[in-house]
Design a protein around this motif. Structure first.
Motif, mmCIF file in Angstrom:
data_model
loop_
_atom_site.group_PDB
_atom_site.id
_atom_site.type_symbol
_atom_site.label_atom_id
_atom_site.label_comp_id
_atom_site.label_asym_id
_atom_site.label_seq_id
_atom_site.Cartn_x
_atom_site.Cartn_y
_atom_site.Cartn_z
ATOM 1 N N PRO A 159 -80.356 51.915 -65.476
ATOM 2 C CA PRO A 159 -79.919 51.147 -64.298
ATOM 3 C C PRO A 159 -78.444 50.765 -64.403
ATOM 4 O O PRO A 159 -77.934 50.515 -65.502
ATOM 5 C CB PRO A 159 -80.814 49.897 -64.340
ATOM 6 C CG PRO A 159 -81.994 50.292 -65.179
ATOM 7 C CD PRO A 159 -81.466 51.272 -66.184
ATOM 8 N N VAL A 160 -77.749 50.739 -63.273
ATOM 9 C CA VAL A 160 -76.348 50.339 -63.227
ATOM 10 C C VAL A 160 -76.282 48.822 -63.114
ATOM 11 O O VAL A 160 -76.785 48.258 -62.128
ATOM 12 C CB VAL A 160 -75.619 50.990 -62.035
ATOM 13 C CG1 VAL A 160 -74.179 50.506 -61.961
ATOM 14 C CG2 VAL A 160 -75.693 52.506 -62.141
ATOM 15 N N PRO A 161 -75.709 48.125 -64.088
ATOM 16 C CA PRO A 161 -75.670 46.661 -64.026
ATOM 17 C C PRO A 161 -74.958 46.176 -62.764
ATOM 18 O O PRO A 161 -73.885 46.670 -62.413
ATOM 19 C CB PRO A 161 -74.863 46.278 -65.291
ATOM 20 C CG PRO A 161 -75.023 47.446 -66.209
ATOM 21 C CD PRO A 161 -75.095 48.651 -65.319
ATOM 22 N N ALA A 183 -74.881 43.828 -55.836
ATOM 23 C CA ALA A 183 -73.771 44.278 -54.994
ATOM 24 C C ALA A 183 -74.282 44.873 -53.687
ATOM 25 O O ALA A 183 -73.730 44.612 -52.610
ATOM 26 C CB ALA A 183 -72.924 45.302 -55.753
ATOM 27 N N ALA A 184 -75.346 45.680 -53.763
ATOM 28 C CA ALA A 184 -75.901 46.278 -52.556
ATOM 29 C C ALA A 184 -76.485 45.203 -51.641
ATOM 30 O O ALA A 184 -76.290 45.222 -50.420
ATOM 31 C CB ALA A 184 -76.970 47.305 -52.924
ATOM 32 N N PHE A 185 -77.214 44.256 -52.229
ATOM 33 C CA PHE A 185 -77.829 43.194 -51.444
ATOM 34 C C PHE A 185 -76.769 42.394 -50.691
ATOM 35 O O PHE A 185 -76.907 42.097 -49.504
ATOM 36 C CB PHE A 185 -78.628 42.277 -52.377
ATOM 37 C CG PHE A 185 -79.453 41.244 -51.661
ATOM 38 C CD1 PHE A 185 -80.750 41.517 -51.271
ATOM 39 C CD2 PHE A 185 -78.926 40.006 -51.367
ATOM 40 C CE1 PHE A 185 -81.510 40.569 -50.603
ATOM 41 C CE2 PHE A 185 -79.670 39.048 -50.698
ATOM 42 C CZ PHE A 185 -80.969 39.326 -50.312
ATOM 43 N N ALA A 187 -64.424 44.000 -65.039
ATOM 44 C CA ALA A 187 -64.629 44.373 -66.437
ATOM 45 C C ALA A 187 -63.402 44.106 -67.299
ATOM 46 O O ALA A 187 -63.431 44.344 -68.503
ATOM 47 C CB ALA A 187 -65.011 45.852 -66.529
ATOM 48 N N GLY A 188 -62.314 43.633 -66.686
ATOM 49 C CA GLY A 188 -61.104 43.334 -67.442
ATOM 50 C C GLY A 188 -60.117 44.474 -67.515
ATOM 51 O O GLY A 188 -59.054 44.346 -68.135
ATOM 52 N N THR A 189 -60.416 45.601 -66.878
ATOM 53 C CA THR A 189 -59.510 46.746 -66.902
ATOM 54 C C THR A 189 -58.376 46.522 -65.905
ATOM 55 O O THR A 189 -58.606 46.081 -64.787
ATOM 56 C CB THR A 189 -60.262 48.037 -66.538
ATOM 57 O OG1 THR A 189 -61.373 48.190 -67.416
ATOM 58 C CG2 THR A 189 -59.356 49.254 -66.666
#
Length: 759
Positions: free
Chosen positions: A104-106, A111-113, A558-560
């Motif tokens: 699963p993608v965290p 996000a979709a909801f 994510a800090g990138t």
């Protein structure tokens, strides 16, 4: 992740949708045993229903979720239309996220909801969203309540017992205010506060047992943290490392508590401390919203268009701690109109009497053609008809755009007598949609991108100022912009660098109110005005993108960093990328200073980077009329003379040292070092090389090079937060900004001789 929602065409997506709805994880969708033909029939029936719609959601272009919306008062769902809790303005909703093919993608479901909820509330007629999940489906019920839903009661709906739940527009707008978001936002803001207040020498952290451990002792708390120090006394504090102890026990990391505790050290006047704390609260609320809703990664933004990048920014001004105040917006205003929400708005237009107003236009512009080009004949006819319907002559009026918030909260109230006497007439909404920029009162035309940006007065308190526009001050704006544009266009160096300006080529204001008759100026004189700025879109080549320069300091969830991703995407060596950027940004600013004593306010939001293959190759400057000055004896046309300022010699070079080195490059240099892209010493070596090479290319400017001495060993330390902390309502006198500056000694110049970082 980039999320889009579109109408479902079942013929194109039958195989995908059938696989989703019949997957064991989709049991609560109640279609496990359906054949492909039955699935098609179900969605054909929805497509034919006048009050029921199906939608396909994509993530990064790939199908990822399914949603349905329906009018519950006209629903075919068993019994729901007769529930007494339902009301006009309700919209029913179901959402199904695709079962994962692998891990699963965290964060995908959340996000979709939330994307579906924003989709539902995009219709202004919708006041509440209604859901009726199976009462046994505890995970989706938790998603619902996190998004602002209130569970009303269990109801029997055919084959299931449902938990009827409703979410108002206001509740969803405030649903980002959750403990986990506040925790992250507070740590980030405390880290920034420690770093910037220490940089300005308001706080003096004590070094701990290790080279990167520090502490601050307050009257009631002890704050410990880890940090790295860089050139220009820049502190990079690790948010996750911050610990606060009170009486030996660990306490929450609270940004407002931090400022309140150190208020005396920070020099905040007691009567203004509540206002500053309110700006901090609003800044935290904005950060919570971004943590909850923004999903694009830094890598996504590399290929994104300007408006996508603009809406994705997670940070305001890099130096100011309270930088997203927006006092005056409520939670719903923020959800509708803040730049980070990336929502379009339609500006309202008012007609003002010509004998109580003015419009100034630049070269090549005319009042009539401006309105024709920006509004079009049909809209102008509609506005004129509104005036005629009130027995008013359109020839006696001109038009001004206003933000909807400004009309409701200021114009219709503060200027109610003028509205009543028809000096100020609301003529309606424009046809074009506009997108708010990071400079919140400026709007990009989303419907017709080639049309001008529009900037209006917006009387909210933000970052130490009421964001008004002065009709009197803007009279000279088009002439100033023309003069600067001509100078830039005629200069060989600037032309070779591709440096340009986005001209503000028309400005209009209304002065028929009682406040303009008073002897003393006030914010009330800055509430009804607007200007038009050239669009950048026609200035972009086929293979060019644009991004506000402030984006270089952006980090994703994510800090990138966006800057690091640009360097990677460019394929250039990091030092080459940095020099390319400096030649586009720093070199033109140095040239303007040395050749003309001409300075701008070149912070991140005032420059648009033009990118080619990930590298910033040229810059477009904006906000010329308000934020530029000539500090010498250069001959100026009479209508431009306003920009001349008398500045002490030791302050003149701060246009580079403070505004560029300290105001932006110290943040970028530290970021690139922290991300492992380029060591700080190499970064500042490139900055020095850029200045040295410019001097070598322009021996005719040798006297100015010596006089400004940009490579001097140190320069005066001008402090921005001290200005805001001293007066949270108006940081500086715009008519004499140099006299408003606050200094805290000197800073070692990192380009005098490139040095290693302090740590």
């Amino acid at each position: 992740m980039r999320i889009t929602i579109e109408p479902l065409h079942i013929d194109e997506h039958l195989t995908t949708v059938h696989a989703w709805v019949t997957h064991p994880r989709s049991a609560y969708w109640m279609m496990l045993g359906c054949t492909p033909e039955e699935t098609r029939a179900a969605y054909d029936e929805i497509a034919a229903h006048p009050h029921h719609d199906a939608w396909l959601g994509r993530v990064d272009g790939e199908p990822a979720f399914l949603c349905e919306t329906y009018d519950p008062l006209r629903s075919d769902l068993a019994g729901i239309a007769h529930l007494p809790e339902l009301a006009p303005g309700d919209l029913g909703m179901h959402v199904l996220v695709a079962p994962p093919a692998a891990e699963p993608v965290p964060g995908l479901t959340t996000a979709a909801f939330r994307a579906v909820m924003r989709h539902c509330f995009a219709d202004p007629a919708v006041r509440r969203v209604v859901v009726e999940p199976d009462a046994r489906n505890l995970p989706i019920r938790r998603k619902n309540t996190d998004a602002g839903f209130v569970e009303l009661r269990e109801v029997g709906l055919g084959e299931k017992t449902a938990m009827l739940s409703v979410c108002t527009r206001e509740a969803f707008a405030a649903s980002h205010l959750r403990p986990e978001n506040l925790e992250r936002a507070s740590r980030h803001l405390v880290a920034k506060a420690i770093g910037e207040f220490s940089h300005e020498r308001l706080l003096s952290p004590a070094r701990g047992a290790s080279a990167t451990t520090y502490s601050l002792e307050g009257p009631t708390s002890r704050w410990t943290f880890e940090a790295r120090r860089f050139a220009l006394e820049h502190w990079a504090v690790q948010p996750a490392s911050i610990t606060r102890t009170v009486g030996g026990a660990e306490a929450p990391v609270d940004a407002q508590a931090f400022v309140a505790e150190f208020a005396r050290d920070l020099g905040i006047p007691a009567q203004l401390l509540p206002t500053y704390l309110e700006e901090l609260a609003a800044t935290l609320a904005s950060a919570c919203w971004k943590l909850e809703h923004q999903t694009l990664s830094a890598a996504d933004l590399v290929a994104a268009d300007h408006q996508t990048v603009e809406g994705a920014m997670s940070e305001g001004h890099p130096a100011f701690v309270a930088n997203n105040g927006r006092i005056g917006f409520d939670v719903e205003d923020h959800a509708r109109w803040a730049p980070e929400t990336s929502n379009d708005l339609r500006l309202l237009w008012v007609a003002v009497r010509k004998d109580q107003s003015h419009i100034a236009v630049g070269r090549g512009a005319h009042e009539a053609s401006l309105y024709d080009d920006e509004l079009g004949a049909e809209t102008l006819t509609r506005f004129a008809d509104v005036l005629r319907s009130q027995q008013l002559d359109p020839a006696d009026y001109r038009y001004l755009p206003v933000h909807p918030w400004q009309w409701r909260h200021k114009l219709a109230v503060t200027f109610a007598p003028d509205v009543a006497r028809r000096s100020l007439v609301l003529v309606g909404e424009g046809n074009d949609a506009y997108r708010p920029q990071q400079s919140i009162r400026t709007y990009f035309n989303s419907s017709r991108p080639e049309r001008h940006y529009v900037k209006t007065a917006l009387s909210i308190q933000n970052m130490g100022f009421m964001r008004g526009l002065s009709p009197a001050y803007m009279r000279a704006t088009p002439a100033i912009n023309d003069w600067v544009a001509d100078l830039v266009e005629a200069d060989v160096e600037l032309k070779e660098r591709g440096f340009g300006v986005l001209r503000e080529l028309a400005a209009a204001g209304w002065t028929g109110d009682v406040f303009h008759t008073l002897p003393e100026p006030s914010a009330h004189r800055k509430m009804v005005a607007a200007l038009w700025r050239e669009s950048l879109v026609p200035r972009l080549g086929a293979n060019e993108q644009a991004a506000t320069m402030a984006a270089l300091l952006h980090r994703d969830a994510a800090g990138t960093s966006y800057a690091a991703e640009l360097v990677r995407a460019s394929g250039l060596e990091p030092r080459t990328w940095v020099r390319t950027y400096l030649d586009a940004y720093l070199r033109p600013l140095v040239h303007c200073l040395l050749a003309y004593d001409l300075v701008f306010m070149p912070h991140g939001e005032n420059l648009i980077m033009v990118l080619r293959d990930g590298a910033p190759v040229r810059m477009l400057m904006k906000d010329i009329g308000e934020e530029m000055a000539v500090m010498g004896t250069l001959e100026l046309p009479p209508e431009v003379e306003r920009v001349r300022c008398d500045v002490p010699d030791d302050v003149k070079a701060l246009a580079i040292h403070t505004d560029v080195f300290d105001g932006f490059l110290r943040h970028l240099g530290a970021l690139l070092d922290l991300d492992g892209v380029l060591p700080e010493a190499a970064f500042w070596a490139e900055v020095r090389g850029c200045i040295v090479d410019h001097a070598a290319d322009h021996p005719e400017l040798a006297e100015a090079v010596e006089r400004y001495d940009l490579l001097r060993p140190e320069f005066r330390h001008s402090c921005l937060n001290r200005l805001q902390l001293r007066n949270t309502l108006q940081m500086v006198d715009l008519a004499d900004q140099a006299e408003s500056l606050i200094f805290a000694g000197t800073l070692p110049n990192p380009v005098a001789n490139p040095v290693a970082s302090p740590d």
